[in-house]
Write an enzyme that holds these catalytic residues in place. Structure first.
Site, PDB file in Angstrom:
ATOM      1  N   ASP A 135       0.845  -1.208   0.000  1.00  0.00           N
ATOM      2  CA  ASP A 135       0.000   0.000   0.000  1.00  0.00           C
ATOM      3  C   ASP A 135       0.875   1.252   0.000  1.00  0.00           C
ATOM      4  OD1 ASP A 135       0.847  -0.740   2.557  1.00  0.00           O
ATOM      5  OD2 ASP A 135      -1.027  -0.169   3.563  1.00  0.00           O
TER       6      ASP A 135
ATOM      7  N   ASP B  57       1.255  -6.977 -10.876  1.00  0.00           N
ATOM      8  CA  ASP B  57       0.261  -6.620 -11.894  1.00  0.00           C
ATOM      9  C   ASP B  57      -0.234  -5.202 -11.650  1.00  0.00           C
ATOM     10  OD1 ASP B  57      -1.656  -6.986 -13.975  1.00  0.00           O
ATOM     11  OD2 ASP B  57      -3.182  -7.350 -12.446  1.00  0.00           O
TER      12      ASP B  57
HETATM   13  C1  IPM Z   1      -0.912  -8.257 -17.400  1.00  0.00           C
HETATM   14  C2  IPM Z   1      -2.380  -8.480 -17.589  1.00  0.00           C
HETATM   15  C3  IPM Z   1      -2.684  -9.935 -17.303  1.00  0.00           C
HETATM   16  C4  IPM Z   1      -2.314 -10.211 -15.862  1.00  0.00           C
HETATM   17  C5  IPM Z   1      -4.136 -10.359 -17.596  1.00  0.00           C
HETATM   18  C6  IPM Z   1      -4.548 -10.041 -19.016  1.00  0.00           C
HETATM   19  C7  IPM Z   1      -4.375 -11.815 -17.293  1.00  0.00           C
HETATM   20  O1  IPM Z   1      -3.108  -7.619 -16.793  1.00  0.00           O
HETATM   21  O2  IPM Z   1      -0.112  -8.895 -18.115  1.00  0.00           O
HETATM   22  O3  IPM Z   1      -0.551  -7.418 -16.569  1.00  0.00           O
HETATM   23  O4  IPM Z   1      -3.116  -9.962 -14.954  1.00  0.00           O
HETATM   24  O5  IPM Z   1      -1.202 -10.681 -15.631  1.00  0.00           O
HETATM   25 MG    MG Z   2      -1.942  -6.140 -15.771  1.00  0.00          MG
END
Ligand code: IPM
Ligand code: MG
Length: 359
Positions: free
Chosen positions: A223, A247
């Site tokens: 965070d 992500d």
């Molecule tokens: C990324 C994308 C992917 C993930 C999705 C499309 C599954 O957001 O490559 O960051 O979450 O890894």
């Molecule tokens: Mg992503």
């Protein structure tokens, strides 16, 4: 020896942007890069044709390739598929898992020409150069058990956030090595104040640290890391984190640079085989209009040349060509301050190609 490259255009803007990147790849072939390029279906496009987001034939071709260039997967057309295992995203996750592409490198670099396109003040982002190292084949994305089931008369959804010591160590080494080649600062991001799995994560990172005495290791809760990224992003150099935090943080870091449309990525396994893709998604809202930014995909080709094909000179040439078109003021809508584009997807590809030839 001729190396195989597999191009997977995917869905949404995927075909348009990989088309431009493939032209650059062809220009590299003309300059002596010894590769053989094939195409295959993945994601929603593969589901429509074969009923599977990752057909066996595509997976086989991917395994045989030294490197894969992927556009993007997904779109509203498939978001209502009840069977999650048929969703386009599963094609991408299946490739990552089956090829063991655990090491995801997501550089967030601010091109000085684009400082005004960032939502942050130029002085906060100028000179920004962060490398996010994201673990890509473990964590909550893949942990078992998972599912949605009926419990006490209502549905309950659950996932499992799990990392083994060896998985943490493996990604930790990628990050420490990356840091020792850069500014020797590594920030490991976790949620060790709440989650046991990341208490272990922190312990393993600490255990590795003495092996890399030149690297200064620090830790930050996720965070706070999200806040610091938008408050004072230049404090970071290399960041290492798990799949889900990576992500989220990599999207935030991408936006600091003006547009997610500029950022390439590499996903590598232990043998240097890699999948290269833009960090952005399939942008279904602008698909097929020839307005998407192809630069992240073109820069992904540069990463491919560097990390899987051992052709750093060609990589540098592509990167210089991208710098040149930005200097010339060429902009797709996403990299302007006012949202008014000066070039189309294809025209941007033309310009990069011309600049590449001039280098
Ligand atoms: C990324 C994308 C992917 C993930 C999705 C499309 C599954 O957001 O490559 O960051 O979450 O890894
Ligand atoms: Mg992503």
């Amino acid at each position: 020896m001729t190396q195989k490259i597999l191009v997977l255009p995917g869905d949404g803007i995927g075909p348009e942007i990989t088309a431009q990147a493939s032209r650059i790849l062809a220009a590299c072939q003309a300059r002596g890069l010894d590769v053989e390029v094939e195409e295959a279906l993945v994601g929603g496009a593969a589901y429509d044709a074969h009923g599977e987001p990752l057909p066996a034939e595509t997976l086989q071709k991917a395994k045989e390739a030294r490197a894969i260039l992927l556009g993007a997967v997904g779109g509203p057309k498939w978001d209502t598929l009840e069977d999650l295992s048929k969703r386009p995203e599963k094609g991408l996750l299946g490739l990552r898992k089956n090829l063991g592409l655990f090491g995801n490198l997501r550089p967030a670099i601010l091109y000085p020409q684009l400082a005004s396109a960032s939502s942050l003040k130029p002085e906060v982002v100028s000179g920004l150069d962060i490398m996010i190292v994201r673990e890509l084949t473990g964590g909550i994305y893949f942990g078992q058990p998972r599912g949605i089931e009926e419990r006490d008369g209502e549905r309950v959804g659950y996932n499992t956030y799990v990392y083994s010591e060896s998985e943490i160590e493996r990604i930790g080494r990628v990050a420490f090595e990356m840091a020792s080649k850069r500014s020797k600062k590594l920030c490991s991001v976790d949620k060790a104040n709440v989650l046991e799995v990341t208490i272990l994560w922190r312990e393993v990172m600490e255990r590795l640290a003495p092996e890399y005495p030149d690297v200064d290791l620090s830790h930050m809760y996720v965070d706070n890391a999200a806040m610091q990224l938008v408050r004072a992003p230049k404090q970071f150099d290399v960041m290492v984190t798990g799949n889900m935090f990576g992500d989220i943080l990599s999207d935030a870091a991408a936006m600091l640079t003006g547009s997610i449309g500029m950022l390439p990525s590499a996903s590598l396994n232990e043998s240097g085989q890699g999948m290269y893709e833009p960090c952005h998604g399939s942008a279904p809202d602008i698909a097929g209009q020839n307005i998407a930014n192809p630069l992240a995909t073109i820069l992904s080709v540069a990463m491919m040349l560097r990390y899987s094909l051992d052709a750093p000179a060609l990589a540098a040439r592509i990167e210089a060509a991208v710098g040149e078109v930005l200097d010339d003021g060429l902009r797709t809508a996403d990299i302007t301050a006012d949202g008014v584009m000066t070039v189309s997807t294809a025209a941007m590809g033309d310009a990069v190609l011309a600049a590449f030839e001039r280098q």
